[in-house]
Design an enzyme around this catalytic site. Structure first.
Site, PDB file in Angstrom:
ATOM      1  CD  GLU A 166      -5.648  -4.077  -1.064  1.00  0.00           C
ATOM      2  OE1 GLU A 166      -6.603  -3.517  -0.502  1.00  0.00           O
ATOM      3  OE2 GLU A 166      -4.659  -3.449  -1.508  1.00  0.00           O
ATOM      4  CD  GLU A 365      -4.216  -2.635  -5.803  1.00  0.00           C
ATOM      5  OE1 GLU A 365      -4.272  -1.721  -4.945  1.00  0.00           O
ATOM      6  OE2 GLU A 365      -5.136  -3.437  -5.989  1.00  0.00           O
TER       7      GLU A 365
HETATM    8  C1  BGP Z   1      -6.235  -0.787  -2.653  1.00  0.00           C
HETATM    9  C2  BGP Z   1      -7.377  -1.454  -3.364  1.00  0.00           C
HETATM   10  C3  BGP Z   1      -7.857  -0.732  -4.552  1.00  0.00           C
HETATM   11  C4  BGP Z   1      -7.731   0.768  -4.522  1.00  0.00           C
HETATM   12  C5  BGP Z   1      -6.489   1.273  -3.819  1.00  0.00           C
HETATM   13  C6  BGP Z   1      -6.506   2.753  -3.511  1.00  0.00           C
HETATM   14  O1  BGP Z   1      -6.246  -1.124  -1.314  1.00  0.00           O
HETATM   15  O2  BGP Z   1      -7.043  -2.754  -3.780  1.00  0.00           O
HETATM   16  O3  BGP Z   1      -9.141  -1.199  -4.827  1.00  0.00           O
HETATM   17  O4  BGP Z   1      -8.900   1.345  -4.121  1.00  0.00           O
HETATM   18  O5  BGP Z   1      -6.263   0.591  -2.628  1.00  0.00           O
HETATM   19  O6  BGP Z   1      -6.987   3.025  -2.242  1.00  0.00           O
HETATM   20  P1  BGP Z   1      -8.205   3.941  -1.929  1.00  0.00           P
HETATM   21  O7  BGP Z   1      -9.239   3.609  -2.935  1.00  0.00           O
HETATM   22  O8  BGP Z   1      -8.671   3.556  -0.561  1.00  0.00           O
HETATM   23  O9  BGP Z   1      -7.714   5.325  -1.995  1.00  0.00           O
END
Ligand code: BGP
Length: 464
Positions: A166, A365
């Site tokens: 990302e 993801e």
């Molecule tokens: C994605 C990232 C992760 C993880 C996930 C969950 O964007 O790659 O690192 O954190 O989101 O989101 P958040 O942690 O903001 O709830």
């Protein structure tokens, strides 16, 4: 109906070094921007839990690999922490880190789980951030040296590499919307960060291919499809295209097609914030595109034409070109505040098939963060997270449909395996197939979804 996935489909999950490893006496890890920001402003982090805690994978990786196996993983992605391997960002390699990653990789392989390794997951070494981080072109060279070090050390066994996770997030978080250190709001810096990340990615890909290590290298992008409020309103459609150019195509186009989107180039020229492009850079980007695309999908973007006045309190911003549209009746995950729109995953995969040469890709993801999951603990101590099973099932149906229609999608990785530390949200929202009790030395317990996922992986699909 029976949903069967292609042979050898990658079933697993994803995580990152900074969110899972923790810091331990004698581990030799250097500071990164998260360690530093937490020292500076611990109150910014939910319940004041910092990155030193996380889920203690540094000491628990063997137990974790067994748990992954128990829930049917054939592959797993994490990231190397740059500041663990090379504590100052450049220079000396930390032998304790080499040993740790070697053991982790060997443990995964010995248990039939293919390691996918990412090189950068929001975790700039502090020594480099002090010199400007990604705004500074020297960071590109430091990153390429770091990447080559990783390929040399671990490339004999790791055959799936990713240059970034990302990369738009450090741009947004650090330089536009203030959710990552250094919390600037300066679009010129944001553009330089994005440019250098793209260049660094292409250069690392070039090095990897030159080393001839018999594996593949890609990038992981959070693709957020931009839907206009009204498809028949050209102003809404144009606004959605701009949002798409800023947040998706800024990395997707250079990564897969080797070029930047025209709309974006026009905007940054108009604003006179074109970064310094040195001779040969664009050829490097053109000639070193990815072998494989990881797609992170959580939520769509709903967009309408700009109606609100431009905020004069700072310089230019992407949202000078569009407004967010608060669509009535959307399904929402109330804990994270993100819309749940399962068909989005199908739209992304279709777009990748039609407009990006049907490149080899996978879902890297997808997931649902829920607060207070303890309330779903049953008498056996297991969290009954039926909502997560439903979430994954509904997304997988659309992945299946896209594959039926010809998309070259090779796997599905859930975010995440063990509950982990989510940046400033720390342990607020839990995403894992396996719960982690941070008050009890990180004790792990498989959730209902973890047991369910095992059956899906074993059957290479499911009936619904
Ligand atoms: C994605 C990232 C992760 C993880 C996930 C969950 O964007 O790659 O690192 O954190 O989101 O989101 P958040 O942690 O903001 O709830």
């Amino acid at each position: 109906m029976k949903y069967t996935f292609p042979k050898d489909f990658w079933w697993g999950s994803s995580a990152s070094g900074p969110q899972t490893e923790g810091r331990f006496t004698g581990d030799g890890k250097g500071e990164n921007i998260w360690d530093y920001w937490y020292e500076l402003e611990p109150e910014k982090f939910f319940d004041q839990v910092g990155p030193d805690k996380t889920s203690r994978v540094y000491e628990k990786y063997q137990e974790d690999v067994q748990l992954m196996k128990q829930i049917g993983h054939n592959s797993f992605r994490t990231s190397i922490q740059w500041s663990r391997l090379i504590p100052n960002g450049t220079g000396t390699v930390n032998q304790a880190a080499v040993d740790f990653y070697n053991h982790y990789i060997d443990e995964l392989l010995a248990n039939g789980i293919e390691p996918f390794f990412n090189l950068y997951h929001f975790d700039m070494p502090l020594a480099l951030q002090e010199k400007g981080g990604w705004t500074n072109r020297e960071t590109v060279d430091a990153y390429v040296t770091y990447a080559k070090t990783c390929f040399e050390l671990f490339g004999d066994r790791v055959k799936k590499w990713f240059t970034h996770n990302e990369p738009i997030v450090p741009v947004e978080g650090g330089y536009l919307y203030q959710f990552h250190y250094p919390n600037h709001v300066i679009m010129e810096e944001a553009v330089a960060v994005g440019y250098h990340e793209n260049l660094a990615s292409a250069k690392a890909i070039q090095s990897y291919h030159e080393m001839d290590l018999d594996g593949e290298i890609g990038i992981i992008l959070n693709l957020t499809p931009s839907y206009p409020r009204d498809e028949n309103n050209p102003e809404d459609v144009k606004a959605a295209q701009m949002a798409d150019a800023f947040f998706n195509r800024s990395f997707l186009d250079p990564a897969v097609k080797g070029e930047f989107p025209e709309e974006l180039m026009t905007v940054i020229k108009e604003l006179d914030i074109v970064p310094e492009i040195q001779e040969g850079d664009l050829a490097i980007i053109k000639n070193n595109t990815v072998d494989l695309l990881g797609i992170n999908y959580y939520q769509p973007r709903r967009i309408k034409a700009k109606e609100t006045p431009i905020d004069p309190s700072h310089g230019p911003m992407p949202d000078d070109y569009f407004d967010y549209y608060d669509m009535p009746d959307k399904k929402i995950n109330p804990y994270r505040g993100w819309e749940i729109y399962e068909k989005g995953i199908y739209d992304i995969l279709t777009n990748v098939r039609e407009d990006y040469g049907n490149i080899r890709c996978f879902i890297s993801e997808n997931g649902m963060g829920v607060e207070g999951e303890e309330r779903y603990i049953n008498e056996d101590g297991q969290i009954d997270d039926d909502y997560r099973i439903e979430f994954v099932t509904e997304h997988l149906k659309y992945v299946h449909q896209a594959i039926q229609e010809g998309t070259n999608c090779l796997g599905y990785h859930m975010w995440t395996c063990m509950d982990n530390w989510s940046w400033t949200n720390a342990y607020k929202n839990r995403y894992g197939f396996i719960s982690v009790d941070i008050k009890n030395e990180g004790k792990r317990t498989i959730k209902k979804s973890g047991h369910w996922f095992k059956t899906v992986a074993e059957n290479n699909g499911f009936i619904d």
